[in-house]
Enzyme design. Structure first.
Site, PDB file in Angstrom:
ATOM      1  N   PRO A   2       0.829  -1.212   0.000  1.00 30.79           N
ATOM      2  CA  PRO A   2       0.000   0.000   0.000  1.00 30.79           C
ATOM      3  C   PRO A   2       0.857   1.254   0.000  1.00 30.79           C
ATOM      4  O   PRO A   2       1.885   1.324   0.682  1.00 30.79           O
ATOM      5  CB  PRO A   2      -0.794  -0.121   1.301  1.00 30.79           C
ATOM      6  CG  PRO A   2      -0.809  -1.579   1.598  1.00 30.79           C
ATOM      7  CD  PRO A   2       0.508  -2.099   1.105  1.00 30.79           C
ATOM      8  N   GLU A   3       0.448   2.238  -0.787  1.00 38.33           N
ATOM      9  CA  GLU A   3       1.141   3.525  -0.815  1.00 38.33           C
ATOM     10  C   GLU A   3       0.304   4.555  -0.064  1.00 38.33           C
ATOM     11  O   GLU A   3      -0.693   4.211   0.582  1.00 38.33           O
ATOM     12  CB  GLU A   3       1.396   3.930  -2.270  1.00 38.33           C
ATOM     13  CG  GLU A   3       2.268   2.921  -3.022  1.00 38.33           C
ATOM     14  CD  GLU A   3       2.534   3.312  -4.460  1.00 38.33           C
ATOM     15  OE1 GLU A   3       2.585   4.527  -4.757  1.00 38.33           O
ATOM     16  OE2 GLU A   3       2.681   2.413  -5.313  1.00 38.33           O
ATOM     17  N   HIS A  93      -4.832 -16.346   8.884  1.00 37.67           N
ATOM     18  CA  HIS A  93      -3.793 -15.323   8.799  1.00 37.67           C
ATOM     19  C   HIS A  93      -3.941 -14.206   9.840  1.00 37.67           C
ATOM     20  O   HIS A  93      -3.254 -13.200   9.752  1.00 37.67           O
ATOM     21  CB  HIS A  93      -3.754 -14.735   7.388  1.00 37.67           C
ATOM     22  CG  HIS A  93      -3.496 -15.767   6.325  1.00 37.67           C
ATOM     23  ND1 HIS A  93      -2.342 -16.522   6.299  1.00 37.67           N
ATOM     24  CD2 HIS A  93      -4.259 -16.180   5.267  1.00 37.67           C
ATOM     25  CE1 HIS A  93      -2.390 -17.357   5.259  1.00 37.67           C
ATOM     26  NE2 HIS A  93      -3.537 -17.163   4.624  1.00 37.67           N
ATOM     27  N   ARG A 112       1.846 -12.786   4.676  1.00 35.14           N
ATOM     28  CA  ARG A 112       3.284 -13.023   4.544  1.00 35.14           C
ATOM     29  C   ARG A 112       4.094 -12.606   5.771  1.00 35.14           C
ATOM     30  O   ARG A 112       5.296 -12.830   5.837  1.00 35.14           O
ATOM     31  CB  ARG A 112       3.805 -12.294   3.294  1.00 35.14           C
ATOM     32  CG  ARG A 112       3.127 -12.794   2.024  1.00 35.14           C
ATOM     33  CD  ARG A 112       3.595 -12.050   0.794  1.00 35.14           C
ATOM     34  NE  ARG A 112       4.975 -12.337   0.465  1.00 35.14           N
ATOM     35  CZ  ARG A 112       5.625 -11.805  -0.582  1.00 35.14           C
ATOM     36  NH1 ARG A 112       4.984 -10.956  -1.370  1.00 35.14           N
ATOM     37  NH2 ARG A 112       6.870 -12.111  -0.816  1.00 35.14           N
TER      38      ARG A 112
END
Length: 275
Positions: A2-3, A93, A112
Protein backbone atom coordinates in the site's frame (compact mmCIF):
# COMPACT_ATOMS: atom_id res chain seq x y z
CA UNK A 1 2.61 -2.64 -0.92
CA UNK A 2 0.00 0.00 0.00
CA UNK A 3 1.14 3.52 -0.81
CA UNK A 4 0.07 6.85 0.67
CA UNK A 5 -3.52 6.93 -0.70
CA UNK A 6 -4.23 3.36 0.44
CA UNK A 7 -2.83 4.02 3.91
CA UNK A 8 -4.76 7.31 4.14
CA UNK A 9 -7.95 5.44 3.23
CA UNK A 10 -7.33 2.90 6.01
CA UNK A 11 -6.48 5.66 8.51
CA UNK A 12 -9.75 7.49 7.89
CA UNK A 13 -11.83 4.34 8.13
CA UNK A 14 -10.10 3.12 11.30
CA UNK A 15 -10.49 6.49 13.01
CA UNK A 16 -14.22 6.32 12.39
CA UNK A 17 -14.45 2.68 13.51
CA UNK A 18 -12.36 2.50 16.69
CA UNK A 19 -12.16 5.99 18.22
CA UNK A 20 -13.31 5.70 21.83
CA UNK A 21 -12.76 1.93 22.05
CA UNK A 22 -10.78 0.66 25.06
CA UNK A 23 -8.46 -2.34 24.82
CA UNK A 24 -9.22 -5.03 27.40
CA UNK A 25 -6.61 -7.53 26.20
CA UNK A 26 -4.26 -8.42 23.37
CA UNK A 27 -3.83 -11.87 21.86
CA UNK A 28 -0.77 -12.58 19.71
CA UNK A 29 -0.93 -15.59 17.41
CA UNK A 30 2.27 -14.91 15.50
CA UNK A 31 4.93 -12.74 17.06
CA UNK A 32 7.90 -12.75 14.70
CA UNK A 33 8.60 -10.58 12.91
CA UNK A 34 5.45 -8.56 13.47
CA UNK A 35 5.55 -7.46 17.12
CA UNK A 36 8.61 -5.36 17.86
CA UNK A 37 10.22 -5.49 21.32
CA UNK A 38 9.20 -7.48 24.41
CA UNK A 39 5.98 -9.35 23.77
CA UNK A 40 4.67 -9.24 27.35
CA UNK A 41 5.45 -5.54 27.66
CA UNK A 42 3.61 -5.01 24.36
CA UNK A 43 0.48 -6.54 25.85
CA UNK A 44 0.81 -4.70 29.17
CA UNK A 45 1.41 -1.33 27.56
CA UNK A 46 -1.82 -1.62 25.55
CA UNK A 47 -4.09 -3.06 28.22
CA UNK A 48 -6.64 -0.47 29.34
CA UNK A 49 -5.62 2.05 26.68
CA UNK A 50 -8.25 4.05 24.83
CA UNK A 51 -8.04 4.75 21.10
CA UNK A 52 -8.28 8.48 20.43
CA UNK A 53 -7.71 8.62 16.69
CA UNK A 54 -5.49 7.28 13.89
CA UNK A 55 -3.10 9.34 11.78
CA UNK A 56 -0.53 8.68 9.08
CA UNK A 57 3.14 9.40 8.48
CA UNK A 58 4.20 8.29 4.99
CA UNK A 59 3.09 4.63 4.80
CA UNK A 60 2.94 4.19 8.58
CA UNK A 61 -0.31 4.09 10.56
CA UNK A 62 -0.11 5.81 13.95
CA UNK A 63 -2.71 4.93 16.58
CA UNK A 64 -2.98 7.63 19.26
CA UNK A 65 -3.86 6.16 22.66
CA UNK A 66 -4.75 7.42 26.13
CA UNK A 67 -2.97 7.37 28.57
CA UNK A 68 -0.46 8.73 26.06
CA UNK A 69 1.37 6.26 23.88
CA UNK A 70 1.43 5.34 20.21
CA UNK A 71 0.95 2.09 18.33
CA UNK A 72 2.86 2.36 15.05
CA UNK A 73 2.21 -0.04 12.20
CA UNK A 74 3.54 -0.67 8.71
CA UNK A 75 1.44 -3.00 6.55
CA UNK A 76 4.27 -3.98 4.16
CA UNK A 77 3.04 -6.34 1.43
CA UNK A 78 -0.06 -8.05 2.82
CA UNK A 79 -0.87 -6.59 6.24
CA UNK A 80 -4.36 -5.29 6.92
CA UNK A 81 -6.60 -4.25 9.80
CA UNK A 82 -10.11 -5.65 10.15
CA UNK A 83 -12.73 -4.57 12.70
CA UNK A 84 -14.93 -7.49 13.69
CA UNK A 85 -17.56 -8.50 16.18
CA UNK A 86 -16.61 -11.12 18.76
CA UNK A 87 -14.99 -14.27 17.32
CA UNK A 88 -14.46 -17.69 18.90
CA UNK A 89 -11.17 -18.43 17.13
CA UNK A 90 -8.68 -16.72 14.79
CA UNK A 91 -8.72 -17.37 11.08
CA UNK A 92 -5.64 -18.63 9.28
CA UNK A 93 -3.79 -15.32 8.80
CA UNK A 94 -4.90 -13.46 11.93
CA UNK A 95 -1.69 -12.45 13.72
CA UNK A 96 -2.81 -10.12 16.52
CA UNK A 97 -6.17 -9.44 18.17
CA UNK A 98 -6.84 -6.21 20.05
CA UNK A 99 -9.94 -7.11 22.05
CA UNK A 100 -12.14 -4.18 23.09
CA UNK A 101 -14.28 -3.88 26.19
CA UNK A 102 -17.25 -3.48 23.85
CA UNK A 103 -16.68 -7.04 22.64
CA UNK A 104 -15.46 -6.01 19.21
CA UNK A 105 -11.99 -6.94 17.95
CA UNK A 106 -9.38 -5.06 15.91
CA UNK A 107 -7.57 -7.75 13.94
CA UNK A 108 -4.14 -7.43 12.38
CA UNK A 109 -4.11 -9.94 9.53
CA UNK A 110 -1.00 -10.61 7.44
CA UNK A 111 -0.48 -13.48 5.00
CA UNK A 112 3.28 -13.02 4.54
CA UNK A 113 4.08 -11.64 8.01
CA UNK A 114 6.16 -8.69 6.79
CA UNK A 115 4.02 -6.10 8.59
CA UNK A 116 5.18 -4.54 11.86
CA UNK A 117 3.66 -3.31 15.12
CA UNK A 118 5.56 -1.27 17.70
CA UNK A 119 4.71 0.84 20.73
CA UNK A 120 6.37 4.16 21.55
CA UNK A 121 5.78 6.60 24.39
CA UNK A 122 6.72 9.45 22.03
CA UNK A 123 6.85 9.51 18.25
CA UNK A 124 10.32 11.10 18.26
CA UNK A 125 11.62 7.82 19.70
CA UNK A 126 10.65 5.84 16.61
CA UNK A 127 13.72 5.05 14.50
CA UNK A 128 11.45 4.22 11.57
CA UNK A 129 9.75 7.63 11.55
CA UNK A 130 13.03 9.52 12.01
CA UNK A 131 14.28 8.29 8.64
CA UNK A 132 11.36 9.67 6.65
CA UNK A 133 11.52 12.60 4.23
CA UNK A 134 8.89 15.22 3.44
CA UNK A 135 5.19 14.48 3.02
CA UNK A 136 4.06 14.78 -0.64
CA UNK A 137 0.94 16.75 0.28
CA UNK A 138 2.74 19.18 2.60
CA UNK A 139 4.00 22.71 1.97
CA UNK A 140 7.55 21.38 2.31
CA UNK A 141 7.04 19.76 -1.09
CA UNK A 142 8.24 22.74 -3.15
CA UNK A 143 10.75 23.33 -5.98
CA UNK A 144 13.28 25.01 -3.69
CA UNK A 145 13.56 21.86 -1.56
CA UNK A 146 14.49 19.72 -4.56
CA UNK A 147 16.75 22.28 -6.24
CA UNK A 148 18.73 22.69 -3.04
CA UNK A 149 18.94 18.97 -2.28
CA UNK A 150 19.37 17.45 -5.74
CA UNK A 151 20.83 20.04 -8.12
CA UNK A 152 24.14 18.13 -8.33
CA UNK A 153 22.72 14.62 -8.19
CA UNK A 154 23.01 12.20 -11.12
CA UNK A 155 20.25 10.00 -9.74
CA UNK A 156 17.31 9.10 -11.96
CA UNK A 157 14.03 10.78 -11.06
CA UNK A 158 12.17 7.49 -10.52
CA UNK A 159 14.65 6.34 -7.88
CA UNK A 160 14.44 9.73 -6.16
CA UNK A 161 10.66 9.51 -6.00
CA UNK A 162 10.83 6.08 -4.36
CA UNK A 163 13.45 7.17 -1.80
CA UNK A 164 11.48 7.40 1.45
CA UNK A 165 14.20 9.54 3.04
CA UNK A 166 13.47 12.24 0.41
CA UNK A 167 9.73 11.91 -0.28
CA UNK A 168 7.81 9.81 2.21
CA UNK A 169 4.83 7.81 1.04
CA UNK A 170 5.23 7.47 -2.72
CA UNK A 171 5.62 4.05 -4.28
CA UNK A 172 5.92 2.38 -7.65
CA UNK A 173 2.36 2.90 -8.90
CA UNK A 174 2.03 6.60 -8.23
CA UNK A 175 5.60 7.47 -9.24
CA UNK A 176 4.93 6.04 -12.72
CA UNK A 177 1.61 7.87 -12.99
CA UNK A 178 3.04 11.20 -11.79
CA UNK A 179 5.94 11.08 -14.25
CA UNK A 180 3.58 10.29 -17.12
CA UNK A 181 1.37 13.27 -16.27
CA UNK A 182 4.48 15.45 -15.93
CA UNK A 183 5.83 14.36 -19.33
CA UNK A 184 9.16 13.32 -17.79
CA UNK A 185 11.05 10.14 -18.68
CA UNK A 186 11.74 8.01 -15.56
CA UNK A 187 15.45 7.72 -16.41
CA UNK A 188 16.02 11.49 -16.47
CA UNK A 189 18.84 12.60 -14.16
CA UNK A 190 17.62 15.14 -11.62
CA UNK A 191 20.69 17.37 -12.03
CA UNK A 192 19.13 18.43 -15.35
CA UNK A 193 15.84 19.53 -13.82
CA UNK A 194 14.78 23.15 -13.87
CA UNK A 195 12.34 24.80 -11.49
CA UNK A 196 9.47 24.25 -13.93
CA UNK A 197 10.14 20.49 -13.99
CA UNK A 198 9.86 20.26 -10.21
CA UNK A 199 6.75 22.44 -10.27
CA UNK A 200 5.09 20.01 -12.69
CA UNK A 201 6.04 16.99 -10.63
CA UNK A 202 4.75 18.62 -7.44
CA UNK A 203 1.51 19.71 -9.10
CA UNK A 204 0.70 16.28 -10.49
CA UNK A 205 1.86 14.52 -7.33
CA UNK A 206 -0.74 16.41 -5.33
CA UNK A 207 -3.46 16.04 -7.96
CA UNK A 208 -2.96 12.29 -8.42
CA UNK A 209 -2.64 11.49 -4.72
CA UNK A 210 -5.77 13.46 -3.88
CA UNK A 211 -7.70 11.76 -6.69
CA UNK A 212 -6.50 8.35 -5.50
CA UNK A 213 -7.56 9.13 -1.91
CA UNK A 214 -11.01 10.13 -3.17
CA UNK A 215 -11.21 6.77 -4.99
CA UNK A 216 -10.08 4.90 -1.82
CA UNK A 217 -6.72 3.99 -3.31
CA UNK A 218 -5.54 1.50 -5.91
CA UNK A 219 -6.14 -2.24 -5.63
CA UNK A 220 -3.62 -4.20 -7.69
CA UNK A 221 -3.26 -7.35 -5.58
CA UNK A 222 -3.64 -7.61 -1.79
CA UNK A 223 -4.85 -4.18 -0.71
CA UNK A 224 -8.18 -4.19 1.11
CA UNK A 225 -9.92 -1.46 3.07
CA UNK A 226 -11.03 -1.97 6.67
CA UNK A 227 -14.45 -3.05 5.37
CA UNK A 228 -12.69 -5.54 3.03
CA UNK A 229 -13.73 -3.59 -0.07
CA UNK A 230 -11.17 -2.72 -2.73
CA UNK A 231 -10.04 0.68 -3.96
CA UNK A 232 -11.10 2.05 -7.33
CA UNK A 233 -8.20 4.16 -8.63
CA UNK A 234 -6.80 1.23 -10.66
CA UNK A 235 -9.58 2.00 -13.15
CA UNK A 236 -7.96 5.39 -13.83
CA UNK A 237 -4.30 4.38 -14.21
CA UNK A 238 -2.69 5.64 -17.42
CA UNK A 239 0.59 3.68 -17.59
CA UNK A 240 1.14 1.42 -14.58
CA UNK A 241 0.66 -2.22 -15.59
CA UNK A 242 -0.16 -1.20 -19.18
CA UNK A 243 2.89 -2.70 -20.88
CA UNK A 244 2.41 -2.93 -24.69
CA UNK A 245 -1.02 -1.31 -24.52
CA UNK A 246 -1.50 1.91 -26.52
CA UNK A 247 -0.85 5.17 -24.71
CA UNK A 248 -4.11 7.01 -24.09
CA UNK A 249 -2.54 10.23 -25.38
CA UNK A 250 -0.58 9.20 -28.48
CA UNK A 251 -1.36 5.49 -29.07
CA UNK A 252 2.33 4.49 -28.94
CA UNK A 253 2.69 1.26 -26.88
CA UNK A 254 3.50 1.73 -23.20
CA UNK A 255 6.94 0.40 -22.29
CA UNK A 256 8.18 -1.40 -19.20
CA UNK A 257 11.72 -1.24 -17.82
CA UNK A 258 13.25 -2.33 -14.52
CA UNK A 259 14.77 0.26 -12.20
CA UNK A 260 16.16 -0.78 -8.83
CA UNK A 261 14.46 -4.16 -9.26
CA UNK A 262 11.07 -2.46 -9.68
CA UNK A 263 8.94 -2.24 -12.81
CA UNK A 264 8.57 1.19 -14.36
CA UNK A 265 5.91 1.93 -16.97
CA UNK A 266 6.06 4.93 -19.31
CA UNK A 267 5.35 6.28 -22.79
CA UNK A 268 8.54 6.91 -24.74
CA UNK A 269 6.72 9.41 -26.95
CA UNK A 270 5.01 11.50 -24.28
CA UNK A 271 7.78 11.37 -21.67
CA UNK A 272 11.11 12.95 -22.63
CA UNK A 273 14.50 12.59 -21.00
CA UNK A 274 15.65 15.87 -19.46
CA UNK A 275 19.05 17.01 -20.70
Amino acid sequence: MPELPEVETIVRELSDEISGEIISSVKIFRRNPIVQGNIEKFKQDLSGKKFLHVSRRAKYLIFHLKPKCFLISHLRMTGKFIVSNSLSAPTKHNRVWFIFRSGRILIFDDIRCFGTLEIQKNLINSKSLKKLGIEPLSEEMNPEFFLKKLSNSRREIKSVMLDQSIIAGLGNIYASEILFKSGIHPQSEVCNFKKQDWENIIKFTKIILQEAIEKNGTTISDFRRVDEKTGEFQKFLKVYGKNNLPCQKCSVPIQRIVQQQRSTFFCNECQKIKK
